[in-house]
Motif scaffolding. Structure first.
Motif, PDB file in Angstrom:
ATOM      1  N   VAL A  23      13.596 -27.375  10.942  1.00 41.01           N
ATOM      2  CA  VAL A  23      15.154 -27.766  11.038  1.00 41.01           C
ATOM      3  C   VAL A  23      15.054 -29.170  11.534  1.00 41.01           C
ATOM      4  N   ILE A  24      14.401 -29.467  12.577  1.00 41.88           N
ATOM      5  CA  ILE A  24      14.248 -30.749  13.083  1.00 41.88           C
ATOM      6  C   ILE A  24      13.640 -31.742  11.810  1.00 41.88           C
ATOM      7  N   ALA A  25      12.502 -31.461  11.117  1.00 39.48           N
ATOM      8  CA  ALA A  25      11.990 -32.363  10.038  1.00 39.48           C
ATOM      9  C   ALA A  25      12.818 -32.640   9.023  1.00 39.48           C
ATOM     10  N   ALA A  26      13.603 -31.778   8.717  1.00 46.74           N
ATOM     11  CA  ALA A  26      14.572 -32.023   7.491  1.00 46.74           C
ATOM     12  C   ALA A  26      16.190 -32.668   7.999  1.00 46.74           C
ATOM     13  N   GLU A  27      16.288 -32.857   9.095  1.00 45.26           N
ATOM     14  CA  GLU A  27      17.621 -33.361   9.683  1.00 45.26           C
ATOM     15  C   GLU A  27      17.373 -35.046   9.225  1.00 45.26           C
ATOM     16  N   PRO A  28      18.307 -35.506   8.603  1.00 44.15           N
ATOM     17  CA  PRO A  28      18.572 -37.099   8.547  1.00 44.15           C
ATOM     18  C   PRO A  28      18.718 -37.593  10.018  1.00 44.15           C
ATOM     19  N   ALA A  29      17.941 -38.756  10.564  1.00 46.13           N
ATOM     20  CA  ALA A  29      18.111 -39.486  11.639  1.00 46.13           C
ATOM     21  C   ALA A  29      17.659 -40.778  11.617  1.00 46.13           C
ATOM     22  N   THR A  30      17.732 -41.499  12.748  1.00 42.74           N
ATOM     23  CA  THR A  30      17.195 -42.706  12.763  1.00 42.74           C
ATOM     24  C   THR A  30      16.718 -42.815  14.324  1.00 42.74           C
ATOM     25  N   LYS A  32      17.249 -45.256  16.544  1.00 43.59           N
ATOM     26  CA  LYS A  32      18.239 -45.371  17.700  1.00 43.59           C
ATOM     27  C   LYS A  32      18.973 -44.102  17.897  1.00 43.59           C
ATOM     28  N   GLY A  33      19.179 -43.177  17.104  1.00 44.44           N
ATOM     29  CA  GLY A  33      20.054 -42.203  17.013  1.00 44.44           C
ATOM     30  C   GLY A  33      19.281 -41.084  18.003  1.00 44.44           C
ATOM     31  N   LEU A  34      17.865 -40.911  17.304  1.00 45.62           N
ATOM     32  CA  LEU A  34      17.077 -39.969  18.565  1.00 45.62           C
ATOM     33  C   LEU A  34      16.806 -40.266  19.752  1.00 45.62           C
ATOM     34  N   TYR A  35      17.059 -41.763  20.024  1.00 45.84           N
ATOM     35  CA  TYR A  35      16.819 -42.153  21.399  1.00 45.84           C
ATOM     36  C   TYR A  35      18.168 -42.056  22.247  1.00 45.84           C
ATOM     37  N   THR A  36      19.319 -42.528  21.658  1.00 39.26           N
ATOM     38  CA  THR A  36      20.610 -42.212  22.312  1.00 39.26           C
ATOM     39  C   THR A  36      20.893 -40.922  22.354  1.00 39.26           C
ATOM     40  N   GLY A  37      20.717 -40.240  21.583  1.00 42.32           N
ATOM     41  CA  GLY A  37      21.381 -38.572  21.480  1.00 42.32           C
ATOM     42  C   GLY A  37      20.341 -37.840  22.133  1.00 42.32           C
ATOM     43  N   LYS A 106       2.853 -41.195   6.281  1.00 42.31           N
ATOM     44  CA  LYS A 106       3.310 -42.132   7.281  1.00 42.31           C
ATOM     45  C   LYS A 106       5.164 -41.983   7.342  1.00 42.31           C
ATOM     46  N   ASP A 107       5.760 -41.868   8.275  1.00 43.56           N
ATOM     47  CA  ASP A 107       7.127 -42.020   8.578  1.00 43.56           C
ATOM     48  C   ASP A 107       7.644 -42.104  10.013  1.00 43.56           C
ATOM     49  N   GLN A 108       7.912 -43.489  10.417  1.00 44.94           N
ATOM     50  CA  GLN A 108       8.054 -43.833  11.732  1.00 44.94           C
ATOM     51  C   GLN A 108       9.397 -42.847  12.407  1.00 44.94           C
ATOM     52  N   VAL A 109      10.299 -42.281  11.584  1.00 45.78           N
ATOM     53  CA  VAL A 109      11.389 -41.681  12.227  1.00 45.78           C
ATOM     54  C   VAL A 109      10.894 -40.327  12.617  1.00 45.78           C
ATOM     55  N   GLN A 110      10.111 -39.805  11.447  1.00 46.21           N
ATOM     56  CA  GLN A 110       9.558 -38.247  12.004  1.00 46.21           C
ATOM     57  C   GLN A 110       8.583 -38.545  12.822  1.00 46.21           C
ATOM     58  N   ALA A 111       7.851 -39.683  13.090  1.00 44.95           N
ATOM     59  CA  ALA A 111       6.795 -39.915  14.095  1.00 44.95           C
ATOM     60  C   ALA A 111       7.511 -39.686  15.479  1.00 44.95           C
ATOM     61  N   VAL A 112       8.739 -40.384  15.718  1.00 49.15           N
ATOM     62  CA  VAL A 112       9.442 -40.391  16.699  1.00 49.15           C
ATOM     63  C   VAL A 112      10.132 -38.972  17.068  1.00 49.15           C
ATOM     64  N   LYS A 113      10.337 -38.215  16.161  1.00 44.81           N
ATOM     65  CA  LYS A 113      10.547 -36.888  16.204  1.00 44.81           C
ATOM     66  C   LYS A 113       9.609 -36.053  16.625  1.00 44.81           C
ATOM     67  N   ALA A 114       8.522 -36.158  16.277  1.00 41.91           N
ATOM     68  CA  ALA A 114       7.233 -35.474  16.607  1.00 41.91           C
ATOM     69  C   ALA A 114       7.131 -35.749  18.174  1.00 41.91           C
ATOM     70  N   ALA A 115       7.039 -37.048  18.578  1.00 45.20           N
ATOM     71  CA  ALA A 115       6.885 -37.353  20.150  1.00 45.20           C
ATOM     72  C   ALA A 115       7.929 -36.803  20.960  1.00 45.20           C
ATOM     73  N   GLY A 116       9.033 -37.165  20.348  1.00 41.97           N
ATOM     74  CA  GLY A 116      10.228 -36.908  21.324  1.00 41.97           C
ATOM     75  C   GLY A 116      10.590 -35.410  21.497  1.00 41.97           C
ATOM     76  N   TYR A 117      10.623 -34.874  20.527  1.00 39.65           N
ATOM     77  CA  TYR A 117      10.850 -33.201  20.667  1.00 39.65           C
ATOM     78  C   TYR A 117       9.543 -32.536  21.302  1.00 39.65           C
ATOM     79  N   ALA A 118       8.559 -32.965  20.984  1.00 39.14           N
ATOM     80  CA  ALA A 118       7.443 -32.329  21.781  1.00 39.14           C
ATOM     81  C   ALA A 118       7.196 -32.581  23.140  1.00 39.14           C
ATOM     82  N   TRP A 119       7.911 -33.803  23.591  1.00 45.97           N
ATOM     83  CA  TRP A 119       7.804 -34.089  24.984  1.00 45.97           C
ATOM     84  C   TRP A 119       8.734 -33.265  25.842  1.00 45.97           C
ATOM     85  N   THR A 120       9.654 -32.556  24.999  1.00 47.41           N
ATOM     86  CA  THR A 120      10.982 -31.704  25.713  1.00 47.41           C
ATOM     87  C   THR A 120      10.306 -30.808  27.054  1.00 47.41           C
TER      88      THR A 120
END
Length: 424
Positions: A23-30, A32-37, A106-120
């Motif tokens: 679900v996370i991987a398929a979500e549109p995101a930026t 900035k949005g991942l950081y602020t939200g 390679k996809d920087q937005v997906q990489a931020v998702k991987a690191a950010g959500y894993a760090w939860t």
């Protein structure tokens, strides 16, 4: 900001990560949005609770509670928070850069998702820092679970083959550890970015970088080699058909879990195949506490071995005293075989310190590769002498003595060479 949605995402990634990552991987995101939200909110947890512990609750020992000034605590909280945000983005850059190496995209937005959500998990576990004595274990468990979350998430976010997720995770974690250490040095006023550049270039070009085995980076590299070897062993098992489907497809969830378990076992302190090292049996560890130590007779002794989630810890405790009872010392020996990898990392990033009062002192230092802690209160003639042997055995001698040297003598009378042999 939708708090209810954020809480639901935290619950889902922690309790049902396998269904949440797609679900996370398929979500549109930026970014900035991942950081602020999400990231900026969750990252505040360990910073705030660290401030509460250090400046409001304090750290207690020997009946004395030490607190950091509010001003210093606020500075530390803000600096830790900001560096945490920067650190996560840098780790995401590393994850993105490594993607082609493990047949990912390679996809920087997906990489931020991987690191950010894993760090939860690590962020949420930061709440436990206020819990006396056991808080660090909860924090450690959170860090370990974050690594597991990253392992599950990489195939979805970075599109790497599932059988290569373990190696991808291992290398990402090791580089993240190195980055954490370098950032810590920067905070302390030491410029070490040249080391980072050399290490990163070496990784991308697949060149061989050698560190002194006794250096901090050398010990980190050794840990990385163990984790990588365990991950490769899991991949080799999958390629050989163990856990593969009938059509020769990728390894199933069981094989992936085995590879991840082997990697985590190597990280915690197991061998290169990921098999955990058993701690000493109760009768074995008890043998290291003889009838007499430092001229004192043993009054009582006990030992036990506990296991939780595959991690074994053995403990032995004995009380020694002189005939008139004026000198009384409790000696504890703990075997943390299954945690030796983490103990080694604690030694890598640990610091030395020394403080004095009108009546005593406290200091922590390294000598001959051993981490030693000394505490002494001249008013009560009570002290503590603790030493770590081989990143596995912790010895603590604490009690009422005539002079501090008696505590050192008690530990020195133990079979330290025998413990060193067991630790190898």
């Amino acid at each position: 900001m939708d708090i209810a949605k954020l809480v639901e995402r935290v619950k889902s990634i922690l309790l049902s990560p396998r269904s949440e990552w797609p679900v996370i991987a398929a979500e549109p995101a930026t970014v900035k949005g991942l950081y602020t939200g999400y990231v900026m909110i969750l990252a505040a947890i360990p910073a705030v609770f660290g401030f509460i512990k250090g400046s409001l609750i304090g750290h207690g020992m020997f009946g004395v509670t030490v607190t950091t000034s509010i001003a210093a605590g606020i500075v530390g909280m803000v600096m830790g928070y900001v560096l945490g945000l920067v650190m996560l983005y840098v780790v995401a850059l590393v994850i993105n850069a490594l993607a082609p190496t493990f047949d990912g995209q390679k996809d920087q937005v997906q990489a931020v998702k991987a690191a950010g959500y894993a760090w939860t998990a690590a962020w949420v576990a930061g709440i436990a820092v206020i819990v006396p004595w056991l808080g660090w274990l909860v924090a450690l468990a959170g860090g370990v679970y974050s690594i597991y979350l990253l392992f599950i998430g990489l195939p979805h976010t970075m599109k790497c083959p599932p059988e290569k997720a373990a190696g991808y995770t291992a290398l990402s974690v090791v580089i993240a550890v190195v980055l954490s250490w370098i950032l810590a040095l920067v905070v302390g006023g030491v410029t070490a970015m040249g080391v980072l550049g050399g290490a990163a270039a070496g990784s991308s070009a697949r060149t061989h970088v050698t560190f002194d085995e006794d250096s901090r980076l050398g010990r980190i590299a050794a840990l990385g080699e163990r984790m990588q070897a365990a991950a490769e062993a899991g991949e080799a098992k999958a390629k050989a058909g163990v856990g593969a489907d009938a059509g020769g497809g990728p390894a199933d969830a069981k094989s992936q879990a085995e590879a991840m378990g082997a990697m985590m076992g190597a990280m915690l302190g197991g061998s290169k195949d990921g098999k955990p090292v058993e701690s000493l049996a109760p009768d074995q560890i008890k043998a290291f506490l003889p009838d007499t130590l430092g001229g004192l007779e043993r009054q009582s002794i006990s030992s036990k071995r506990q296991a939780s989630m595959g991690v074994q810890i053995s403990e032995a405790s004995a009380t020694y005293a002189d005939p008139d009872g004026k000198v009384r010392v409790n000696v504890e020996l703990t075997d943390m075989a299954a945690m030796s990898g983490m103990m080694a990392m604690a030694g890598v990033f640990g610091s030395e310190s020394e403080s004095e009062t009108a009546h005593g002192y406290e200091k922590t230092y390294l000598r001959n590769g051993q981490r030693i802690q000394e505490k002494w209160d001249g008013r009560t003639n009570r002290g503590k002498y603790a030493v770590m042997i081989g990143d596995r055995f912790q010895i603590e001698a604490e009690g009422q003595v005539e002079r501090f040297e008696q505590l050192k003598g008690i530990v020195g009378d133990m079979d330290l060479r025998g413990l060193e042999k067991q630790a190898k």
